[in-house]
Design a protein around this motif. Structure first.
Motif, PDB file in Angstrom:
ATOM      1  N   LYS A  66       3.792   5.141 -13.160  1.00 23.10           N
ATOM      2  CA  LYS A  66       4.522   4.207 -12.310  1.00 23.10           C
ATOM      3  C   LYS A  66       6.038   4.458 -12.362  1.00 23.10           C
ATOM      4  O   LYS A  66       6.748   4.299 -11.374  1.00 23.10           O
TER       5      LYS A  66
ATOM      6  N   VAL B 246       8.572   4.119  -9.147  1.00 29.29           N
ATOM      7  CA  VAL B 246       8.999   2.721  -9.001  1.00 29.29           C
ATOM      8  C   VAL B 246      10.376   2.472  -9.617  1.00 29.29           C
ATOM      9  O   VAL B 246      11.105   1.597  -9.174  1.00 29.29           O
ATOM     10  N   SER B 247      10.754   3.280 -10.618  1.00 30.32           N
ATOM     11  CA  SER B 247      11.985   2.948 -11.349  1.00 30.32           C
ATOM     12  C   SER B 247      13.258   3.413 -10.641  1.00 30.32           C
ATOM     13  O   SER B 247      14.272   3.623 -11.286  1.00 30.32           O
ATOM     14  N   ALA B 248      13.220   3.587  -9.358  1.00 27.86           N
ATOM     15  CA  ALA B 248      14.451   3.903  -8.609  1.00 27.86           C
ATOM     16  C   ALA B 248      14.278   3.397  -7.193  1.00 27.86           C
ATOM     17  O   ALA B 248      13.154   3.108  -6.756  1.00 27.86           O
ATOM     18  N   SER B 249      15.399   3.279  -6.487  1.00 25.23           N
ATOM     19  CA  SER B 249      15.296   2.846  -5.086  1.00 25.23           C
ATOM     20  C   SER B 249      15.799   3.958  -4.175  1.00 25.23           C
ATOM     21  O   SER B 249      16.313   4.966  -4.640  1.00 25.23           O
ATOM     22  N   GLY B 250      15.640   3.736  -2.878  1.00 23.00           N
ATOM     23  CA  GLY B 250      16.156   4.689  -1.899  1.00 23.00           C
ATOM     24  C   GLY B 250      15.521   6.063  -2.036  1.00 23.00           C
ATOM     25  O   GLY B 250      14.349   6.191  -2.385  1.00 23.00           O
TER      26      GLY B 250
ATOM     27  N   THR C 119      11.382   6.124   0.203  1.00 25.30           N
ATOM     28  CA  THR C 119      11.972   4.786   0.109  1.00 25.30           C
ATOM     29  C   THR C 119      10.914   3.703   0.303  1.00 25.30           C
ATOM     30  O   THR C 119      10.803   2.761  -0.491  1.00 25.30           O
ATOM     31  N   ARG C 120      10.136   3.837   1.349  1.00 24.95           N
ATOM     32  CA  ARG C 120       9.221   2.749   1.704  1.00 24.95           C
ATOM     33  C   ARG C 120       7.944   2.730   0.862  1.00 24.95           C
ATOM     34  O   ARG C 120       7.458   1.652   0.502  1.00 24.95           O
TER      35      ARG C 120
ATOM     36  N   SER D 115       7.721   3.658  -2.195  1.00 22.33           N
ATOM     37  CA  SER D 115       8.135   3.096  -3.494  1.00 22.33           C
ATOM     38  C   SER D 115       8.167   1.574  -3.434  1.00 22.33           C
ATOM     39  O   SER D 115       7.812   0.907  -4.406  1.00 22.33           O
ATOM     40  N   GLN D 116       8.638   1.056  -2.305  1.00 20.02           N
ATOM     41  CA  GLN D 116       8.694  -0.404  -2.171  1.00 20.02           C
ATOM     42  C   GLN D 116       7.294  -1.013  -2.200  1.00 20.02           C
ATOM     43  O   GLN D 116       7.099  -2.101  -2.737  1.00 20.02           O
TER      44      GLN D 116
ATOM     45  N   ALA E 157       6.160  -1.087  -5.718  1.00 17.61           N
ATOM     46  CA  ALA E 157       6.849  -2.129  -6.487  1.00 17.61           C
ATOM     47  C   ALA E 157       6.433  -3.528  -6.047  1.00 17.61           C
ATOM     48  O   ALA E 157       6.912  -4.524  -6.587  1.00 17.61           O
TER      49      ALA E 157
ATOM     50  N   GLU F 232       6.967  -4.874  -3.036  1.00 14.72           N
ATOM     51  CA  GLU F 232       7.913  -5.506  -2.113  1.00 14.72           C
ATOM     52  C   GLU F 232       7.442  -5.485  -0.671  1.00 14.72           C
ATOM     53  O   GLU F 232       7.857  -6.317   0.130  1.00 14.72           O
ATOM     54  N   LEU F 233       6.638  -4.506  -0.332  1.00 12.92           N
ATOM     55  CA  LEU F 233       6.135  -4.386   1.043  1.00 12.92           C
ATOM     56  C   LEU F 233       4.629  -4.178   1.009  1.00 12.92           C
ATOM     57  O   LEU F 233       4.086  -3.684   0.014  1.00 12.92           O
TER      58      LEU F 233
ATOM     59  N   GLU G  80       3.467  -2.806   6.633  1.00 13.00           N
ATOM     60  CA  GLU G  80       4.907  -3.038   6.836  1.00 13.00           C
ATOM     61  C   GLU G  80       5.681  -1.752   6.542  1.00 13.00           C
ATOM     62  O   GLU G  80       6.632  -1.396   7.245  1.00 13.00           O
TER      63      GLU G  80
ATOM     64  N   ARG H 242       8.133   0.401   8.949  1.00 11.40           N
ATOM     65  CA  ARG H 242       9.513   0.670   8.531  1.00 11.40           C
ATOM     66  C   ARG H 242       9.815   2.170   8.524  1.00 11.40           C
ATOM     67  O   ARG H 242      10.917   2.599   8.878  1.00 11.40           O
TER      68      ARG H 242
ATOM     69  N   THR I 172      19.087   1.936 -13.740  1.00 12.09           N
ATOM     70  CA  THR I 172      17.849   1.629 -13.000  1.00 12.09           C
ATOM     71  C   THR I 172      17.733   2.398 -11.680  1.00 12.09           C
ATOM     72  O   THR I 172      16.666   2.389 -11.073  1.00 12.09           O
TER      73      THR I 172
ATOM     74  N   GLY J   6      11.556  -0.598  -7.266  1.00 13.11           N
ATOM     75  CA  GLY J   6      11.593  -0.911  -5.828  1.00 13.11           C
ATOM     76  C   GLY J   6      13.047  -0.988  -5.411  1.00 13.11           C
ATOM     77  O   GLY J   6      13.777  -0.023  -5.538  1.00 13.11           O
TER      78      GLY J   6
ATOM     79  N   GLU K 240      24.639   5.116  -0.874  1.00 21.93           N
ATOM     80  CA  GLU K 240      23.464   5.869  -0.410  1.00 21.93           C
ATOM     81  C   GLU K 240      23.528   6.137   1.094  1.00 21.93           C
ATOM     82  O   GLU K 240      23.209   7.238   1.538  1.00 21.93           O
TER      83      GLU K 240
END
Lengths: 420, 341
Positions: free
Chosen positions: A230, A234-238, A388-389, A391-392, A395, A397-398, A402, A406, B279, B284, B296
């Motif tokens: 995971k 999951v441990s980053a965004s974008g 990006t999506r 991963s969301q 996590a 979030e989506l 969805e 996106r 992080t 997410g 970004e």
């Protein structure tokens, strides 16, 4: 008199930080030992060409990704650069045709990848691929043996691979069964194996299709059931890139999907700790493909020393030099002559030899949809939106639906913005 | 003896100041001439000009450029090559079904970053001020090795934010130091940086740890400026310690607290570096803050969007200006009240 001395001193200081005529500056990043190898080769070049001073700037990959494009937009930058976002920056590459000794040699040996690195419809010779990469997987053979789980065959599907790795996870009480690098490029190989096609009829991105959706759903489920690591996704965004190599190197996962460029890294860090091997790409319903790509050495069109740049590129593109570079760096070459001959990789590590053979074998199974992507200019926004999506979704979030909506919106917005 | 010493000091002072005087005299004649020609207002402009020039080049000019960028579109970097789109980028940022529901917004990641930043600011500022105050109160007491403890609390301030992020990443990652301790104590290790609530809490704790020393120092200076006789009088009157704190310490520390509040608030809105390393905005998007969003969109993604990033940064700057003005207003009102008393 004193003022004159000061002015003289200042001038000398300024000159020392300015490029002299005959200087060729190369921006280079390294994944493994290639920085040392290229420096060695360039030293040899400078010995034979005393009038040309080649300065190798070894920089972090992030510098090439984030700072080089800004420099290029400003009409500046090095004379030569090693890059991976080859197509997006294609407008900045120099046409080497007038400054290299034998354009026909270049066309014959490197011509298959020229469209990866030049604007659509262009016929320039911008450089050559220092390595061809292919995404693919690595297996911790020792963990599989200890668990008594047979390594799946070449034709095994993603599901079969993950099931096998899951059994190893349970038997060896691993934190996760497998990992995939957090990269849209990496999962695109699997998407295409399930029938995905990113390129629409108008050469613009097509809406994401059933192939992409099928594999995205699998990924999300594998994270939810604890088989996929995971942390990586999951441990980053974008669009942040995260590799899963450290978990594989530390024996914490049984199966790792990344690519051929990891071979030297794994060899040096795993050593004799356990046996491992590359196994190509698992199959989907449509193919068993990896994603081709690689790093190119390109000349920059803002150079003031084009003829010297031509000489450096001629030297580095020579068959014997490419062969030596390939054998010492453990890369897959792009040069047709080198590929046709015998490559004697400089390693005693049987894991490495077997892995490189596996990647060479897998390079013959690249699906047409995957082969088309390196020469397609919109690959990057698609990869970014996928990471990006999805991963969301992982996590929480989506929802998947969805996320799919996106992804299409993100790609459409980026293409529209870039087309203004 | 004292006269001799004074004489030597005076001579030494004169020797040191002589070149300054000589320099001042050198400019005296041209400045007098300038004043005759331009008048006293002209002289004010003359003396302010260098500062205004630096301010203009390094602050005003980039600000104007940023505003112009926010009104352009396309992938080109240079302003001249970009397409004028008016307020389209702002329109895109504000295109929402409901601002409370980022999913209903065109730029959902922007609104996720806005709400994350807001929650972070409220919690982090409250915690920072409280911890800084407690630390300053403790360090103001007669402790053994007080200087050592002050240095200990100030030390993290000297670290680069990237180092702070890396240190805490090593501590909090799945196989990090904290989980080792949890495991040794018989507990179940937690994936601190992958669980949403833990990761968010970690960003607050780490940023407080990294900066609290600086704010404590400001408050400590304020505490030491409070006249001791007030405390002595309160002690003679038998006032309880809590009442002393509310009636003497807190009111007299208010100006310093306000400074701390303003600085903390601005720093919290701008949070980026240590969180980015710690992080990466995950899990997410739960620690995706405004500055990372801007970074970004403007720099990190392959298809950069400088127009959208500039619009977002202008909005963030506007919020910071409003917050600062409100706080300055409060400070001014408090000052006037103090004078009336």
């Amino acid at each position: 008199m004193r003022m004159n001395s000061i002015i003289l001193g200042l001038s000398a200081g300024l000159l020392s930080s300015t490029a002299f005529a005959g200087d060729v500056r190369v921006m280079w990043y390294s994944d493994g030992v290639e920085g040392e190898v290229i420096q060695d080769l360039l030293n040899r070049f400078m010995k034979d060409n005393p009038g040309i001073n080649v300065i190798l700037d070894n920089v972090a990959y992030k510098v090439v990704q984030e700072q080089l494009p800004v420099e290029l937009e400003a009409g500046r930058g090095p004379d030569i650069a090693r890059v991976t976002n080859i197509k997006e920056l294609a407008d900045h590459w120099l046409d080497l045709t007038p400054v290299i000794a034998d354009p026909a040699y270049w066309q014959t040996n490197f011509g298959d990848q020229f469209d990866w690195m030049r604007p659509d419809g262009s016929k320039i010779i911008p450089g050559f691929m220092t390595q061809i990469t292919l995404t693919g997987s690595f297996v911790n053979k020792t963990l599989f043996e200890q668990a008594g789980v047979p390594i799946p065959a070449d034709t095994a599907t993603w599901d079969e691979w993950i099931d096998a790795a899951g059994k190893v996870q349970q038997s060896q009480q691993l934190n996760a069964a497998f990992a995939i690098d957090r990269s849209g490029h990496r999962i695109s190989a699997a998407n295409i194996s399930y029938g995905a096609n990113y390129i629409g009829g108008d050469r613009l991105p097509a809406p994401i299709d059933a192939g992409t959706k099928a594999f995205a759903e699998k990924l999300v489920n594998w994270v939810a059931d604890g088989r996929m690591n995971k942390e990586i996704w999951v441990s980053a965004s974008g669009t942040t890139y995260r590799a899963g190599a450290d978990d594989f190197i530390n024996g914490q996962i049984a199966y790792y999907y990344s690519g051929s460029w990891q071979v030297a890294n794994l060899a040096s860090k795993i050593g004799k700790n356990f046996d491992w091997v590359a196994t190509g790409s698992p199959c989907g319903t449509a193919a068993c493909t990896g994603m081709p790509g690689g790093a190119a050495l390109v000349a920059i069109k803002y150079t003031k020393t084009a003829s010297e740049v031509g000489k450096v590129m001629d030297f580095l593109g020579r068959e014997d030099i490419v062969r030596e570079f390939t054998e010492r760096t453990l890369f897959l070459p792009a040069h047709k002559g080198v590929l046709a001959g015998k490559i004697d990789y400089k390693t005693d590590d049987e894991n490495v030899k077997a892995s490189l053979e596996a990647f060479l074998k897998a390079s013959g199974k690249i699906a047409p949809n995957a082969a088309a992507l390196p020469a397609w200019k919109w690959g990057t926004p698609v990869y970014g939106a996928l990471v990006t999506r999805i991963s969301q979704v992982m996590a929480g979030e989506l929802k998947l639906d969805e996320a799919f909506a996106r992804i299409d919106e993100d790609i459409k917005a980026q293409v529209a913005e870039a087309s203004k | 003896m004292a006269d001799v010493r004074n004489g030597i000091a005076t001579r030494a002072g004169a020797m040191i100041l002589a070149p300054v005087g000589w320099l001042a005299n050198l400019f005296d004649a041209p400045l007098r001439m300038l004043q005759r020609r331009t008048g006293s207002n002209g002289m004010a402009v003359f003396f302010l000009a260098p500062n205004m020039l630096v301010f203009g080049i390094f602050v005003l000019f980039p600000l104007v450029i940023n505003i112009l960028y926010s009104m352009t579109g396309g992938g080109a970097l240079f302003l001249g090559d970009r397409t004028f789109v008016g307020a389209d980028q702002y329109g895109r940022l504000f295109s929402c079904g409901s601002y409370l529901d980022p999913k209903s917004c065109t730029e959902d990641l922007f609104w996720i970053a806005v709400w994350n930043t807001l929650v972070f600011v409220v919690l982090q500022v409250a915690m920072m001020v409280a911890v800084a105050l407690v630390t300053a109160l403790v360090l103001n007491r007669e402790l053994r090795a007080r200087s050592f403890w002050r240095a200990v609390f100030f030390f993290p301030v000297l670290l680069s934010p990237v180092v702070v992020g890396l240190i805490w990443r090593w501590i909090l990652q799945r196989q990090g130091l904290l989980n080792l301790m949890v495991f040794e104590a018989g507990g179940t290790p937690v994936n601190w940086l992958v669980e949403r609530s833990w990761a968010f809490t970690a960003t607050i704790m780490v940023s407080v740890w990294a900066h609290v020393g600086f704010y404590s120092l400001i408050l400590l200076a304020g505490l030491q400026a409070i006249p001791k006789d007030l405390y002595e009088a309160a002690e003679m009157d038998g006032t309880r310690p809590l009442r002393v704190f509310w009636r003497i310490t807190l009111p007299l520390l208010a100006p310093n607290l306000l400074v701390v509040l303003v600085l903390t608030l601005i720093r919290a809105v701008q949070i980026f570096d240590e969180v980015y390393v710690l992080t990466g905005g995950g899990p997410g998007t739960s620690t995706l803050f405004l500055t990372q969003y801007i970074y970004e969109v403007g720099f990190a993604s392959m298809l950069r969007n400088p127009g959208l990033a500039s619009a977002a940064s202008i909005l963030m700057g506007a919020v910071l200006v409003v917050l600062t003005l409100i706080q300055l207003g409060i400070a001014r009102r408090n000052e006037q009240r103090g004078k009336m008393r």
